[in-house]
Design a protein around this motif. Structure first.
Motif, PDB file in Angstrom:
ATOM      1  N   ILE A   1     -27.328  52.915  20.708  1.00 16.27           N
ATOM      2  CA  ILE A   1     -27.586  52.780  19.262  1.00 16.27           C
ATOM      3  C   ILE A   1     -27.033  54.016  18.541  1.00 16.27           C
ATOM      4  N   ARG A   2     -27.308  55.198  19.101  1.00 17.03           N
ATOM      5  CA  ARG A   2     -26.822  56.437  18.483  1.00 17.03           C
ATOM      6  C   ARG A   2     -25.297  56.436  18.374  1.00 17.03           C
ATOM      7  N   GLN A   3     -24.641  56.136  19.484  1.00 16.12           N
ATOM      8  CA  GLN A   3     -23.177  56.230  19.485  1.00 16.12           C
ATOM      9  C   GLN A   3     -22.529  55.132  18.639  1.00 16.12           C
TER      10      GLN A   3
ATOM     11  N   GLN B   1     -23.187  55.783  14.942  1.00 17.80           N
ATOM     12  CA  GLN B   1     -22.366  56.900  14.466  1.00 17.80           C
ATOM     13  C   GLN B   1     -20.909  56.458  14.296  1.00 17.80           C
ATOM     14  N   HIS B   2     -20.488  55.619  15.205  1.00 18.59           N
ATOM     15  CA  HIS B   2     -19.124  55.108  15.140  1.00 18.59           C
ATOM     16  C   HIS B   2     -18.953  54.207  13.907  1.00 18.59           C
ATOM     17  N   ALA B   3     -19.919  53.307  13.686  1.00 12.98           N
ATOM     18  CA  ALA B   3     -19.856  52.408  12.514  1.00 12.98           C
ATOM     19  C   ALA B   3     -19.872  53.219  11.215  1.00 12.98           C
ATOM     20  N   HIS B   4     -20.773  54.204  11.131  1.00 17.39           N
ATOM     21  CA  HIS B   4     -20.837  55.029   9.911  1.00 17.39           C
ATOM     22  C   HIS B   4     -19.497  55.742   9.688  1.00 17.39           C
ATOM     23  N   SER B   5     -18.860  56.172  10.786  1.00 17.69           N
ATOM     24  CA  SER B   5     -17.579  56.887  10.658  1.00 17.69           C
ATOM     25  C   SER B   5     -16.518  55.987  10.029  1.00 17.69           C
ATOM     26  N   GLU B   6     -16.524  54.731  10.440  1.00 21.11           N
ATOM     27  CA  GLU B   6     -15.543  53.805   9.872  1.00 21.11           C
ATOM     28  C   GLU B   6     -15.775  53.653   8.366  1.00 21.11           C
ATOM     29  N   ILE B   7     -17.027  53.554   7.978  1.00 23.82           N
ATOM     30  CA  ILE B   7     -17.336  53.324   6.557  1.00 23.82           C
ATOM     31  C   ILE B   7     -17.069  54.592   5.735  1.00 23.82           C
TER      32      ILE B   7
ATOM     33  N   ASP C   1      -9.410  47.164   6.745  1.00 25.57           N
ATOM     34  CA  ASP C   1      -9.629  47.040   8.204  1.00 25.57           C
ATOM     35  C   ASP C   1     -10.802  47.913   8.621  1.00 25.57           C
ATOM     36  N   GLU C   2     -10.860  49.132   8.036  1.00 31.38           N
ATOM     37  CA  GLU C   2     -11.925  50.062   8.441  1.00 31.38           C
ATOM     38  C   GLU C   2     -13.294  49.519   8.068  1.00 31.38           C
ATOM     39  N   ALA C   3     -13.379  48.868   6.910  1.00 30.81           N
ATOM     40  CA  ALA C   3     -14.650  48.219   6.541  1.00 30.81           C
ATOM     41  C   ALA C   3     -14.991  47.174   7.599  1.00 30.81           C
TER      42      ALA C   3
ATOM     43  N   ILE D   1     -14.554  64.610  11.213  1.00 30.98           N
ATOM     44  CA  ILE D   1     -13.203  64.629  10.625  1.00 30.98           C
ATOM     45  C   ILE D   1     -13.191  64.211   9.157  1.00 30.98           C
ATOM     46  N   PHE D   2     -14.158  63.379   8.758  1.00 29.60           N
ATOM     47  CA  PHE D   2     -14.098  62.841   7.392  1.00 29.60           C
ATOM     48  C   PHE D   2     -14.701  63.793   6.365  1.00 29.60           C
ATOM     49  N   ASN D   3     -15.008  65.014   6.804  1.00 27.50           N
ATOM     50  CA  ASN D   3     -15.506  66.024   5.871  1.00 27.50           C
ATOM     51  C   ASN D   3     -14.417  66.999   5.431  1.00 27.50           C
TER      52      ASN D   3
ATOM     53  N   ALA E   1      -6.066  60.141  17.567  1.00 26.13           N
ATOM     54  CA  ALA E   1      -7.194  60.670  18.365  1.00 26.13           C
ATOM     55  C   ALA E   1      -8.237  59.568  18.557  1.00 26.13           C
ATOM     56  N   ALA E   2      -8.454  58.788  17.498  1.00 30.10           N
ATOM     57  CA  ALA E   2      -9.446  57.711  17.595  1.00 30.10           C
ATOM     58  C   ALA E   2      -9.039  56.718  18.691  1.00 30.10           C
ATOM     59  N   ILE E   3      -7.747  56.377  18.763  1.00 24.64           N
ATOM     60  CA  ILE E   3      -7.318  55.397  19.773  1.00 24.64           C
ATOM     61  C   ILE E   3      -7.505  55.967  21.181  1.00 24.64           C
TER      62      ILE E   3
ATOM     63  N   MET F   1     -12.465  66.216  16.937  1.00 28.78           N
ATOM     64  CA  MET F   1     -13.073  64.866  16.927  1.00 28.78           C
ATOM     65  C   MET F   1     -13.611  64.462  18.299  1.00 28.78           C
ATOM     66  N   PHE F   2     -12.991  65.017  19.373  1.00 26.59           N
ATOM     67  CA  PHE F   2     -13.400  64.609  20.724  1.00 26.59           C
ATOM     68  C   PHE F   2     -14.748  65.196  21.129  1.00 26.59           C
ATOM     69  N   GLY F   3     -15.325  66.029  20.251  1.00 23.44           N
ATOM     70  CA  GLY F   3     -16.656  66.563  20.522  1.00 23.44           C
ATOM     71  C   GLY F   3     -16.613  67.935  21.158  1.00 23.44           C
TER      72      GLY F   3
ATOM     73  N   SER G   1     -21.516  69.563  26.112  1.00 19.22           N
ATOM     74  CA  SER G   1     -21.741  68.169  25.694  1.00 19.22           C
ATOM     75  C   SER G   1     -23.061  67.670  26.286  1.00 19.22           C
ATOM     76  N   THR G   2     -24.028  67.395  25.408  1.00 22.10           N
ATOM     77  CA  THR G   2     -25.365  67.043  25.891  1.00 22.10           C
ATOM     78  C   THR G   2     -25.422  65.650  26.529  1.00 22.10           C
ATOM     79  N   HIS G   3     -24.612  64.720  26.010  1.00 20.84           N
ATOM     80  CA  HIS G   3     -24.768  63.326  26.450  1.00 20.84           C
ATOM     81  C   HIS G   3     -23.782  62.873  27.516  1.00 20.84           C
ATOM     82  N   SER G   4     -22.680  63.661  27.700  1.00 14.16           N
ATOM     83  CA  SER G   4     -21.573  63.146  28.524  1.00 14.16           C
ATOM     84  C   SER G   4     -21.994  62.721  29.927  1.00 14.16           C
ATOM     85  N   GLU G   5     -22.754  63.584  30.592  1.00 15.86           N
ATOM     86  CA  GLU G   5     -23.029  63.320  31.999  1.00 15.86           C
ATOM     87  C   GLU G   5     -23.727  61.967  32.177  1.00 15.86           C
TER      88      GLU G   5
ATOM     89  N   GLU H   1     -16.986  75.996  14.025  1.00 14.68           N
ATOM     90  CA  GLU H   1     -16.708  75.241  12.788  1.00 14.68           C
ATOM     91  C   GLU H   1     -17.160  73.780  12.959  1.00 14.68           C
ATOM     92  N   LEU H   2     -16.880  73.192  14.143  1.00 18.31           N
ATOM     93  CA  LEU H   2     -17.310  71.803  14.383  1.00 18.31           C
ATOM     94  C   LEU H   2     -18.826  71.679  14.189  1.00 18.31           C
ATOM     95  N   MET H   3     -19.563  72.619  14.761  1.00 20.03           N
ATOM     96  CA  MET H   3     -21.030  72.545  14.659  1.00 20.03           C
ATOM     97  C   MET H   3     -21.490  72.679  13.208  1.00 20.03           C
TER      98      MET H   3
END
Ligand code: BYC
Length: 336
Positions: free
Chosen positions: A63-65, A68-74, A102-104, A138-140, A159-161, A225-227, A233-237, A294-296
């Protein structure tokens, strides 16, 4: 003209789609206890479907990922939307309009995929507008010139692809299926950006300088963008053990750098990293890492455009209230 373009990545999308069909035909029977069945599905590279038992943490991570992905598109429609009325020709305007639409659509596929996990789209949108859920850093960043639209297409969509092609093999069926459709459309987005930069870099010296300036500003934010790096990375493992993520943040970042070097050569543009060079031993490029502090800061809301993006999103949400009410009233009438 496209250099070492995205054809191999699209082949990977097609291959993920074929494998998905094959594994659906050989789906494991429900013979074991629920947790064992979940583990067996993941181990056999089959898809977990909404009706299957799944660990609560798996559901929450998805749900989180996905949200977050859907919000990024919008939210990602905003930096480009800024240039729809300023595009240099009617043709460029029509292309950019189609891309933003398309992004919508991608946002909608992804909200729909998240809803299969038992959350409401309305709830997710509320979580975005009140700041409990995130969208991509990235959208900031601002889109200062027309060349930024080219750099967004080439670098940000590129990068997204690279990040999203492996998600076509994600263990959760609805997300993997949404990603196949999204990746096919996304390759067109990357090409339109590449073509804008190619035109500018082969134009007047001023146009070439504008293209270079855009690449200089978008390169490091695109790498970010890759985190965070794998060590932070807290979630990767866990996400990799569950086969939600198939490669680590650093592996995908490296893949992206290697791909861009050749494409930059064809474009006739420079990547703004004096330490970028081929490492024969690693068979990959050494490169300067983005500024993760800066990312953080950007993730926490302190990027150049965070406030503007959120204010715009909240306003659009409030302005759209009458549409939601009308749709609800119509649905109730149909139901009655
Ligand atoms: N921005 O443990 P980690 C597009 C957060 S749309 C913001 O490595 P994970 C496009 C992360 O959420 C592009 N936050 O996390 C659209 C976590 O925070 P919490 C969007 C970031 O999830 C329109 C914390 O940092 N693509 O391209 O394993 C026009 C620790 O990170 C970022 C997707 O969403 C970031 N860059 O890996 C044009 C793809 N990076 O929740 C283009 C799907 C990390 O613990 N998502 N964080 O507080 C993913 O693949 C993964 O979620 C990520 C992060 C690789 C992004």
């Amino acid at each position: 003209m496209y250099g070492n373009d995205f054809a191999p990545l699209l082949e990977q999308v097609d291959s993920a789609e074929r494998d998905m069909q094959t594994s659906a035909e050989q789906r494991l029977d429900h013979q074991t206890e629920a947790p064992d069945h979940f583990d067996a599905i993941v181990a056999a590279d089959q898809k977990v479907e909404p009706r299957d038992w799944m660990p609560e943490a798996y559901r929450k991570t998805l749900i989180r990922q996905i949200a977050q992905h859907a919000h990024s598109e919008i939210i990602g429609m905003q930096p480009e939307g800024n240039w729809i009325s300023r595009a240099p020709t009617l043709k460029r305007k029509a292309i950019l309009l189609a891309k933003v639409q398309d992004e919508a659509g991608h946002g909608l596929y992804l909200y729909a995929a998240a809803e299969t996990l038992g959350v409401d789209r309305e709830e997710l949108v509320e979580m975005l507008v009140d700041g409990r859920q995130k969208y991509s850093s990235i959208f900031n960043y601002p889109t200062l010139t027309w060349a930024d639209i080219g750099a967004i297409g080439w670098l940000v969509d590129g990068a997204a692809i690279v990040n999203q092609v492996p998600l076509c093999r994600c263990s959760y069926g609805p997300y993997a299926r949404a990603m196949i459709r999204i990746c096919k459309e996304e390759s067109f987005h990357q090409r339109q950006g590449y073509e804008i930069l190619h035109t500018l870099s082969h134009g007047t010296p001023e146009q070439k300088a504008m293209a270079q300036d855009a690449v200089d500003r978008w390169w490091y934010p695109s790498l970010a963008m890759f985190g965070p790096p794998d060590g932070d990375s807290t979630h990767s493992e866990r996400s990799m053990a569950w086969k939600i993520k198939r490669f680590s943040n650093d592996e995908l970042r490296q893949r992206f750098v290697d791909m861009c070097v050749q494409q930059a050569g064809v474009l006739g543009l420079r990547l703004p990293d004096p330490d970028l060079r081929w490492n024969e031993e690693r068979r990959a490029h050494d490169y300067t890492q983005p500024d993760y502090d800066e990312l953080m800061r950007v993730i926490k809301g302190e990027g150049p455009c965070n406030r503007q993006r959120m204010a715009h999103r909240r306003r659009a949400h409030e302005d759209g209230a009458w549409v939601r009410e009308a749709a609800r009233a119509y649905a109730e009438k149909q139901h009655a």
